[in-house]
Design a protein around this motif. Structure first.
Motif, PDB file in Angstrom:
ATOM      1  N   LEU A  76       5.602  -6.977   0.410  1.00 44.72           N
ATOM      2  CA  LEU A  76       6.066  -7.807   1.514  1.00 44.72           C
ATOM      3  C   LEU A  76       6.139  -6.993   2.809  1.00 44.72           C
ATOM      4  CD1 LEU A  76       7.045 -10.715   2.027  1.00 44.72           C
ATOM      5  CD2 LEU A  76       9.370  -9.901   1.598  1.00 44.72           C
ATOM      6  N   VAL A  77       6.672  -5.785   2.717  1.00 45.41           N
ATOM      7  CA  VAL A  77       6.740  -4.919   3.899  1.00 45.41           C
ATOM      8  C   VAL A  77       5.329  -4.607   4.388  1.00 45.41           C
ATOM      9  CG1 VAL A  77       7.455  -2.660   4.766  1.00 45.41           C
ATOM     10  CG2 VAL A  77       8.965  -3.936   3.220  1.00 45.41           C
ATOM     11  N   ASP A 110       3.205 -10.335 -13.041  1.00 47.55           N
ATOM     12  CA  ASP A 110       3.267 -11.753 -13.339  1.00 47.55           C
ATOM     13  C   ASP A 110       4.254 -12.458 -12.425  1.00 47.55           C
ATOM     14  OD1 ASP A 110       5.572 -10.719 -14.281  1.00 47.55           O
ATOM     15  OD2 ASP A 110       5.434 -11.583 -16.293  1.00 47.55           O
ATOM     16  N   ARG A 111       4.786 -11.729 -11.439  1.00 48.29           N
ATOM     17  CA  ARG A 111       5.796 -12.342 -10.584  1.00 48.29           C
ATOM     18  C   ARG A 111       5.311 -12.510  -9.138  1.00 48.29           C
ATOM     19  NH1 ARG A 111       8.450  -7.710 -12.978  1.00 48.29           N
ATOM     20  NH2 ARG A 111       9.553  -8.328 -14.849  1.00 48.29           N
ATOM     21  N   SER A 112       4.077 -12.107  -8.845  1.00 51.63           N
ATOM     22  CA  SER A 112       3.674 -12.014  -7.445  1.00 51.63           C
ATOM     23  C   SER A 112       2.982 -13.260  -6.922  1.00 51.63           C
ATOM     24  CB  SER A 112       2.758 -10.806  -7.256  1.00 51.63           C
ATOM     25  OG  SER A 112       1.612 -10.959  -8.043  1.00 51.63           O
ATOM     26  N   SER A 113       2.784 -14.282  -7.750  1.00 51.12           N
ATOM     27  CA  SER A 113       1.972 -15.410  -7.332  1.00 51.12           C
ATOM     28  C   SER A 113       2.529 -16.107  -6.101  1.00 51.12           C
ATOM     29  CB  SER A 113       1.839 -16.406  -8.480  1.00 51.12           C
ATOM     30  OG  SER A 113       3.111 -16.838  -8.895  1.00 51.12           O
ATOM     31  N   LYS A 114       3.846 -16.233  -5.983  1.00 59.53           N
ATOM     32  CA  LYS A 114       4.404 -16.954  -4.853  1.00 59.53           C
ATOM     33  C   LYS A 114       4.596 -16.080  -3.627  1.00 59.53           C
ATOM     34  CE  LYS A 114       9.325 -17.045  -5.196  1.00 59.53           C
ATOM     35  NZ  LYS A 114      10.454 -17.855  -5.626  1.00 59.53           N
ATOM     36  N   TRP A 115       4.399 -14.782  -3.773  1.00 58.52           N
ATOM     37  CA  TRP A 115       4.614 -13.890  -2.625  1.00 58.52           C
ATOM     38  C   TRP A 115       3.321 -13.755  -1.816  1.00 58.52           C
ATOM     39  CZ3 TRP A 115       9.407 -12.773  -1.350  1.00 58.52           C
ATOM     40  CH2 TRP A 115      10.379 -12.991  -2.330  1.00 58.52           C
ATOM     41  N   SER A 116       2.789 -14.887  -1.447  1.00 62.17           N
ATOM     42  CA  SER A 116       1.572 -14.887  -0.634  1.00 62.17           C
ATOM     43  C   SER A 116       1.787 -15.736   0.605  1.00 62.17           C
ATOM     44  CB  SER A 116       0.409 -15.458  -1.448  1.00 62.17           C
ATOM     45  OG  SER A 116       0.735 -16.760  -1.902  1.00 62.17           O
ATOM     46  N   GLY A 117       3.012 -15.635   1.167  1.00 61.90           N
ATOM     47  CA  GLY A 117       3.484 -16.548   2.202  1.00 61.90           C
ATOM     48  C   GLY A 117       2.651 -16.591   3.459  1.00 61.90           C
ATOM     49  N   LYS A 118       3.207 -17.223   4.493  1.00 59.24           N
ATOM     50  CA  LYS A 118       2.487 -17.435   5.740  1.00 59.24           C
ATOM     51  C   LYS A 118       3.123 -16.593   6.842  1.00 59.24           C
ATOM     52  CE  LYS A 118       1.947 -22.164   4.210  1.00 59.24           C
ATOM     53  NZ  LYS A 118       2.319 -23.553   4.455  1.00 59.24           N
ATOM     54  N   GLY A 119       2.324 -16.306   7.841  1.00 57.13           N
ATOM     55  CA  GLY A 119       2.851 -15.576   8.978  1.00 57.13           C
ATOM     56  C   GLY A 119       2.668 -14.098   8.832  1.00 57.13           C
ATOM     57  N   GLY A 120       3.237 -13.355   9.790  1.00 58.42           N
ATOM     58  CA  GLY A 120       3.114 -11.899   9.721  1.00 58.42           C
ATOM     59  C   GLY A 120       1.652 -11.486   9.744  1.00 58.42           C
ATOM     60  N   ASN A 121       1.374 -10.396   9.097  1.00 56.89           N
ATOM     61  CA  ASN A 121       0.030  -9.836   9.042  1.00 56.89           C
ATOM     62  C   ASN A 121      -0.639 -10.300   7.759  1.00 56.89           C
ATOM     63  OD1 ASN A 121      -2.117  -8.320   9.804  1.00 56.89           O
ATOM     64  ND2 ASN A 121      -1.281  -6.386   9.069  1.00 56.89           N
ATOM     65  N   SER A 122      -0.838 -11.619   7.619  1.00 54.31           N
ATOM     66  CA  SER A 122      -1.151 -12.213   6.335  1.00 54.31           C
ATOM     67  C   SER A 122      -2.509 -11.853   5.785  1.00 54.31           C
ATOM     68  CB  SER A 122      -1.039 -13.740   6.425  1.00 54.31           C
ATOM     69  OG  SER A 122      -1.921 -14.222   7.419  1.00 54.31           O
ATOM     70  N   ASP A 123      -3.418 -11.381   6.627  1.00 54.90           N
ATOM     71  CA  ASP A 123      -4.727 -11.055   6.095  1.00 54.90           C
ATOM     72  C   ASP A 123      -4.813  -9.606   5.629  1.00 54.90           C
ATOM     73  OD1 ASP A 123      -6.522 -10.510   9.227  1.00 54.90           O
ATOM     74  OD2 ASP A 123      -4.504  -9.922   8.549  1.00 54.90           O
ATOM     75  N   LYS A 124      -3.702  -8.909   5.684  1.00 58.00           N
ATOM     76  CA  LYS A 124      -3.684  -7.517   5.220  1.00 58.00           C
ATOM     77  C   LYS A 124      -3.609  -7.484   3.696  1.00 58.00           C
ATOM     78  CE  LYS A 124      -1.442  -3.104   5.822  1.00 58.00           C
ATOM     79  NZ  LYS A 124      -0.483  -2.336   6.598  1.00 58.00           N
ATOM     80  N   PRO A 125      -4.405  -6.686   3.023  1.00 56.10           N
ATOM     81  CA  PRO A 125      -4.385  -6.669   1.557  1.00 56.10           C
ATOM     82  C   PRO A 125      -3.036  -6.194   1.024  1.00 56.10           C
ATOM     83  CG  PRO A 125      -5.658  -4.814   2.409  1.00 56.10           C
ATOM     84  CD  PRO A 125      -5.349  -5.697   3.567  1.00 56.10           C
ATOM     85  N   TRP A 126      -2.664  -6.722  -0.146  1.00 52.34           N
ATOM     86  CA  TRP A 126      -1.417  -6.305  -0.798  1.00 52.34           C
ATOM     87  C   TRP A 126      -1.628  -4.969  -1.460  1.00 52.34           C
ATOM     88  CZ3 TRP A 126       2.975  -9.389  -0.685  1.00 52.34           C
ATOM     89  CH2 TRP A 126       2.786 -10.656  -0.123  1.00 52.34           C
ATOM     90  N   ARG A 127      -0.613  -4.114  -1.367  1.00 51.15           N
ATOM     91  CA  ARG A 127      -0.725  -2.778  -1.948  1.00 51.15           C
ATOM     92  C   ARG A 127       0.526  -2.463  -2.742  1.00 51.15           C
ATOM     93  NH1 ARG A 127      -5.078  -0.519   0.372  1.00 51.15           N
ATOM     94  NH2 ARG A 127      -5.672  -1.266   2.450  1.00 51.15           N
ATOM     95  N   ARG A 128       0.361  -1.502  -3.722  1.00 52.60           N
ATOM     96  CA  ARG A 128       1.504  -1.160  -4.576  1.00 52.60           C
ATOM     97  C   ARG A 128       2.568  -0.403  -3.810  1.00 52.60           C
ATOM     98  NH1 ARG A 128       2.580   3.388  -7.764  1.00 52.60           N
ATOM     99  NH2 ARG A 128       4.139   2.949  -9.311  1.00 52.60           N
ATOM    100  N   GLY A 129       2.178   0.503  -2.914  1.00 55.58           N
ATOM    101  CA  GLY A 129       3.147   1.319  -2.178  1.00 55.58           C
ATOM    102  C   GLY A 129       2.997   1.120  -0.683  1.00 55.58           C
ATOM    103  N   ALA A 130       3.945   1.683   0.074  1.00 53.51           N
ATOM    104  CA  ALA A 130       3.920   1.472   1.513  1.00 53.51           C
ATOM    105  C   ALA A 130       2.737   2.165   2.166  1.00 53.51           C
ATOM    106  CB  ALA A 130       5.220   1.933   2.133  1.00 53.51           C
ATOM    107  N   SER A 131       2.249   3.248   1.600  1.00 51.48           N
ATOM    108  CA  SER A 131       0.946   3.772   1.980  1.00 51.48           C
ATOM    109  C   SER A 131       0.419   4.723   0.924  1.00 51.48           C
ATOM    110  CB  SER A 131       0.999   4.489   3.329  1.00 51.48           C
ATOM    111  OG  SER A 131       1.639   5.725   3.199  1.00 51.48           O
ATOM    112  N   SER A 132       1.272   5.196   0.073  1.00 46.27           N
ATOM    113  CA  SER A 132       0.850   6.066  -1.026  1.00 46.27           C
ATOM    114  C   SER A 132       1.894   5.980  -2.110  1.00 46.27           C
ATOM    115  CB  SER A 132       0.707   7.519  -0.562  1.00 46.27           C
ATOM    116  OG  SER A 132       1.986   8.061  -0.331  1.00 46.27           O
ATOM    117  N   ASP A 133       1.578   6.546  -3.290  1.00 44.07           N
ATOM    118  CA  ASP A 133       2.521   6.496  -4.412  1.00 44.07           C
ATOM    119  C   ASP A 133       3.850   7.129  -4.057  1.00 44.07           C
ATOM    120  OD1 ASP A 133       0.847   5.183  -6.000  1.00 44.07           O
ATOM    121  OD2 ASP A 133       0.118   6.936  -7.105  1.00 44.07           O
TER     122      ASP A 133
END
Length: 590
Positions: free
Chosen positions: A469-470, A554-577
């Motif tokens: 989300l961040v 299995d919990r991320s399906s609804k976390w695809s909301g609107k607004g913000g920087n929505s076209d940015k790919p989802w990543r596991r960490g804020a920039s690295s592990d």
């Protein structure tokens, strides 16, 4: 095959089985040489000219069935035309029927499949002269009592019968009374006693720290080859997925896997392509794998017999093994009870520190370098070029660079990791802290700003979703600190210099039509809840092996909301592990 002198169970059992009218109850742990104890005398008494079943061996699982059949084939290498048939579910019943019709001397079977063949009138047990029940207690625990009764009712009365069991539950008494004639009882060691070659160690930790403790224990034993036992299928899969995600050579074994999947996992484990097998008790019953170094109980089982069987997977055939239990304070009574019944002293372990783990891993690398076998012919053509390339480096420089290349991530991973809080068994409190049970400090770490978020675990929010989300809302790199997840809201920390950018970027974003609210945490109620944080919770340093791509949320399906920087790919960490620290970073107070 390496046999030089008989092991105790072989010395006791073989003479009895070579005789007649000798029914035997043998109490012995797994890995004590049982298969040879009954296999060798049975083979000696087989009349090869009669192509009819003369010996029947019943066992609880297909894995053990195949293991026993394989051992008997090895023992009978020079007995021409002897036929041993393993009979088990999950394989073609037609091929087993065809082999039976061609004539066999020894049938090794699981009760369910054998009963199926009997109902089809394709196997005749009227010529059986020796019956072996191997791991009888496990067969009873798995619900085979009725099947065993139906099978034994078809076996002639004038036969020898041998019952092997690691423990002696009440159900076995019924079988012995009904089907055995004045059986001789042989006890190798003491009744219900565990293998003497096994060390029993327990670690008392908070429930929230169990997985972190598991990782540290595994990291402390670089050459571990073992089974991690879990209580449920769900927990088994979750722990296996976490280990794979963190880079460990691990996989799961439980009842929801197909037979083909089980076979594939077991084959990988047997040839040591896997270091860790995460399994339920039922799935691991009857597994016969050599050279296991460790058995790890991710929580203690309800039945003491189950603990005996678990620990008996290691320390086999005279070798040593370690049985480790990761417990929370409510399991203290179980430890005492198991210790009393098995007459075994349990050692209380201390979770290894990051420094100790790094030292152990580095010395293991040095040991591997020292013992590696160099194939001069294979590398002869390229060695001169390598020497020229590295000629300018001193020996010490090469060693330092090799260690940095191999372990830079591991060293970074543990460098600042906080130690896992030990639990005072008398009070149930942490040995470190402010002395008030359940109370924790919620002050922001220096250099970090703490925020309140109006979503929590009840909304399906977990650490990886919050990080995603961040990432989605705030462009660029953001270093995330502690994450405190509650049922209906959460707290999280970011670097102070990024605070305004994070708050501005996340406010106004929507999830499932509900607007996100992020505001400074001052004045918000912070009692209770579960805390996530610290480097131990992030990606492990073992970068080889495992399948990181297999991890799914299995919990991320609804976390695809609107607004913000929505076209940015989802990543596991804020920039690295290393950006996200999942283990608690709170300061200890002594």
């Amino acid at each position: 095959m390496g046999f030089e002198s008989p092991m105790p169970v072989q010395e006791e059992v073989i003479p009895l089985l070579l005789g007649e009218d000798n029914d035997v109850i043998a109490l012995a742990q797994t890995g004590t040489g049982k298969t040879a104890a009954f296999g060798l005398p049975i083979l000696q008494k087989i009349d090869i000219s009669q192509r009819q079943p003369q010996a029947l061996i019943l066992c609880p699982t297909r894995e053990l069935c195949l293991q026993i059949a394989g051992d008997l084939n090895d023992y009978s290498k020079y007995m021409e035309k002897l036929k041993v048939l393993p009979v088990y579910g999950g394989s073609s019943i037609e091929s087993q029927i065809k082999t039976l019709r061609g004539g066999v001397h020894v049938v090794v079977a699981t009760p369910g499949r054998l009963l199926d063949l009997m109902n089809r009138k394709t196997v005749d047990l009227g010529t059986v002269r020796n019956v072996i029940l191997d791991e009888a207690d496990e067969m009873l625990n798995m619900g085979f009592t009725d099947s065993i009764n139906a099978i034994l009712a078809e076996v002639p009365e004038n036969r020898n019968m041998l019952l092997f069991s690691a423990t002696m539950p009440q159900g076995i008494a019924g079988i012995t009374k009904k089907y055995m004639r004045s059986p001789k009882e042989i006890v190798i060691g003491k009744k219900n006693e565990g293998n003497k070659n096994i060390r029993h160690i327990y670690y008392m930790v908070h429930a929230r720290d169990k997985y972190l403790a598991l990782k540290r224990i595994v990291d402390f034993y670089p050459n571990i080859y073992g089974i991690v036992f879990c209580r449920t299928r769900k927990e088994t899969q979750e722990i296996a997925d976490k280990l794979i995600q963190d880079g460990y050579n691990a996989d799961s074994l439980h009842g929801e896997l197909s037979q083909a999947q089980r076979d594939y996992v077991m084959q990988k484990f047997r040839i040591k392509n896997l270091q860790l097998l995460v399994a339920t008790d039922v799935a691991a019953r009857g597994l016969d794998v050599d050279d296991l170094t460790h058995v790890i109980n991710y929580g203690l089982p309800d039945e003491i017999e189950s603990y005996t069987h678990r620990s008996g997977r290691t320390g086999r055939a005279g070798k040593t093994g370690i049985s480790i239990s990761i417990c929370h304070i409510k399991e203290k009574g179980k430890i005492r009870e198991i210790s009393r019944i098995l007459n075994k002293e349990f050692e209380k372990g201390t979770i290894p520190s990051g420094k100790a783990i790094c030292e152990k891993q580095l010395f293991n690398l040095a040991d591997q370098i020292e013992k590696v076998k160099v194939n001069e012919d294979e590398i002869a053509s390229i060695i001169p070029s390598i020497f020229r390339k590295l000629d300018w480096l001193e020996k010490e420089d090469i060693i330092k660079r090799l260690i940095s290349l191999e372990f830079s991530r591991m060293l970074e991973y543990y460098k600042d990791a906080n130690e896992i809080e030990a639990v005072d068994e008398r009070s149930g409190r942490s040995d470190e802290g402010d002395g008030k049970k359940g109370r924790r400090s919620f002050e922001s770490e220096k250099g970090y700003a703490r925020f309140f978020l109006n979503f929590g675990k009840a909304d399906g929010l977990y650490p990886n979703q919050l990080i995603e989300l961040v990432n989605k809302c705030v462009p660029g790199k953001v270093l995330i600190g502690k994450i405190d997840l509650r049922d209906n809201f959460s707290f999280f920390e970011v670097e102070e210099r990024e605070a305004k950018r994070v708050m501005d970027g996340m406010n106004g974003f929507e999830v499932d039509g509900r607007r996100i609210s992020v505001e400074p945490a001052q004045g918000k109620k912070e009692g209770g809840g579960t805390r996530y944080g610290g480097k131990d919770g992030g990606s492990g340093f073992r970068g080889r092996g495992g399948n990181r791509d297999s991890y799914e949320s299995d919990r991320s399906s609804k976390w695809s909301g609107k607004g913000g920087n929505s076209d940015k790919p989802w990543r596991r960490g804020a920039s690295s592990d290393r950006s996200f620290r999942k283990e608690s970073r709170s300061k200890s107070r002594r």
